[in-house]
Motif scaffolding. Sequence first.
Motif, PDB file in Angstrom:
ATOM      1  N   PHE A 117       0.798  -1.221   0.000  1.00  0.00           N
ATOM      2  CA  PHE A 117       0.000   0.000   0.000  1.00  0.00           C
ATOM      3  C   PHE A 117       0.834   1.276   0.000  1.00  0.00           C
ATOM      4  CE2 PHE A 117      -2.935  -3.197   1.412  1.00  0.00           C
ATOM      5  CZ  PHE A 117      -4.147  -2.803   0.865  1.00  0.00           C
ATOM      6  N   ARG A 118       2.148   1.161   0.011  1.00  0.00           N
ATOM      7  CA  ARG A 118       3.009   2.343  -0.011  1.00  0.00           C
ATOM      8  C   ARG A 118       4.104   2.210  -1.063  1.00  0.00           C
ATOM      9  NH1 ARG A 118       3.790   3.763   6.466  1.00  0.00           N
ATOM     10  NH2 ARG A 118       1.608   4.348   6.851  1.00  0.00           N
ATOM     11  N   SER A 119       3.758   1.650  -2.186  1.00  0.00           N
ATOM     12  CA  SER A 119       4.748   1.393  -3.229  1.00  0.00           C
ATOM     13  C   SER A 119       4.427   2.143  -4.516  1.00  0.00           C
ATOM     14  CB  SER A 119       4.844  -0.115  -3.503  1.00  0.00           C
ATOM     15  OG  SER A 119       5.344  -0.794  -2.379  1.00  0.00           O
ATOM     16  N   GLY A 120       3.944   3.359  -4.371  1.00  0.00           N
ATOM     17  CA  GLY A 120       3.676   4.158  -5.556  1.00  0.00           C
ATOM     18  C   GLY A 120       4.940   4.461  -6.348  1.00  0.00           C
ATOM     19  N   ASN A 138      11.937  -0.810  -1.067  1.00  0.00           N
ATOM     20  CA  ASN A 138      11.719   0.537  -1.596  1.00  0.00           C
ATOM     21  C   ASN A 138      10.425   1.158  -1.080  1.00  0.00           C
ATOM     22  OD1 ASN A 138      13.766   1.336  -3.931  1.00  0.00           O
ATOM     23  ND2 ASN A 138      13.419  -0.868  -4.073  1.00  0.00           N
ATOM     24  N   VAL A 139       9.970   0.734   0.081  1.00  0.00           N
ATOM     25  CA  VAL A 139       8.703   1.240   0.614  1.00  0.00           C
ATOM     26  C   VAL A 139       8.809   2.712   0.973  1.00  0.00           C
ATOM     27  CG1 VAL A 139       7.089   1.084   2.539  1.00  0.00           C
ATOM     28  CG2 VAL A 139       7.862  -0.986   1.393  1.00  0.00           C
ATOM     29  N   SER A 172      17.811   5.799  -2.114  1.00  0.00           N
ATOM     30  CA  SER A 172      19.116   5.234  -1.798  1.00  0.00           C
ATOM     31  C   SER A 172      19.500   4.253  -2.907  1.00  0.00           C
ATOM     32  CB  SER A 172      19.072   4.531  -0.436  1.00  0.00           C
ATOM     33  OG  SER A 172      18.242   3.383  -0.501  1.00  0.00           O
ATOM     34  N   TRP A 173      20.458   3.376  -2.613  1.00  0.00           N
ATOM     35  CA  TRP A 173      20.895   2.401  -3.607  1.00  0.00           C
ATOM     36  C   TRP A 173      19.791   1.411  -3.970  1.00  0.00           C
ATOM     37  CZ3 TRP A 173      24.997   2.828  -6.562  1.00  0.00           C
ATOM     38  CH2 TRP A 173      26.049   3.645  -6.134  1.00  0.00           C
ATOM     39  N   TRP A 174      18.817   1.231  -3.078  1.00  0.00           N
ATOM     40  CA  TRP A 174      17.745   0.283  -3.393  1.00  0.00           C
ATOM     41  C   TRP A 174      16.939   0.739  -4.602  1.00  0.00           C
ATOM     42  CZ3 TRP A 174      19.089  -3.924  -1.436  1.00  0.00           C
ATOM     43  CH2 TRP A 174      19.550  -4.040  -0.119  1.00  0.00           C
TER      44      TRP A 174
END
Length: 403
Positions: A51-54, A257-258, A265-267
């Motif tokens: 739910f937080r991966s826009g 990546n949330v 960052s690097w992610w």
Amino acid sequence: MSTDLPTAPARRVDVFDGIRGIAILLVVVSHGWALWPVTWISDHAVPSAIFRSGNYGVSIFFVVGAFVSTRALLRGLDSPVGLNPAVAFVRRFLRLSGQLYLLLGVVVLVSVFDLGDPFSDKVTRASVLHIGTYTWNWYLQGHSVAARSDLGHLWYLSVDLQVFVVILLLVHLLRRHRAWLVVALGALLVLCAWWRFHVSGTELLYVSLLRSTVRMDAPVAGALAAAALPYLGSLRPYARPAATVSLVALVPLLHLNVSNASYFSWWGLLLDAALVTFVVSCSLAVPPPAVTRAVGNRVLTWLGRWSLGIYLWHYPVFYFVSRHTHEWRWQARTVLAVLVCAAMVWFGHRVAERRVTTLLRSPVWEELSAGVWPYVRRRSRSMRVNRRLTDSSLMPKRRFTRS
């Protein structure tokens, strides 16, 4: 350099549409806070990742979209008519603007007749103007208070078209030096990665989310993958396992990546790398059956093909339903919002999308790409010659007599 790449079969197209279907689902549910309570999401890892991966979903759109559009530009260079940058830009503009302008028209009508609309006419006019001119993300950086928040998600289209112009110019300028195009895009990607770290570490997070130069790493990575693809023919035997590994890697990267901080960052760059590996692998070889079943099924493919319309309409519909159903239970409000969104997506497809698609398939674009100005010059020259011949035929003939 190997240029005999296999043509894209239906399964490969379905895989690209399917992963965009996953992206639009993530984007839509990340905006669901306008409809349902979200206090419980942060207490659970799996719901939080979904739910937080826009940003995760937007990266998918950027990489896959830039990969496909850049391949189309390169195919245009190799075609008999060649690539006309102006024509390519107009086609891209029409592709994005069909349903977008319809949406803006509906927003203006709602602002006039909806007594519950909280935004003033001045705010609506400024918002519509900058969205329609694809400068919305620039405007939001300094005027977030004086902007329609129900249209905030449209920053993506502004960045998409702006980066497309940069890629188009590079492709055109280096059209005779494909290897240097790869080098230029690679250098640009390194510069974007460095600038991404710098801005996200020194400026407000809100600015980083909207600035074109900070968000362009994903589309540049997709363009680089498309430009380098003809040179990667030797990796074809490893393409099928690489497609599976990269798709599996996207699962933990969803969780990593949330937050916005982790995404910048690097992610976030590893997410770009995994997506590039996936699209390149699926282009070098037919995707494995497991990959096709996972992301190329009918539901995800259908969502991917309708993803532009869903992206455009869902956020303003969520806002509209939310402010008119304060006393409803969130379940009923969500069902109503989904139904209204589906109706508007269908409406946009019938009124705008089908007409734009038909227009873009017209053979007139090939004639324009071949060069309208040489045709005009030839036509004007022919008209001048005909005019001189006509004028000379009307002149009285001189009689010669012997002296």
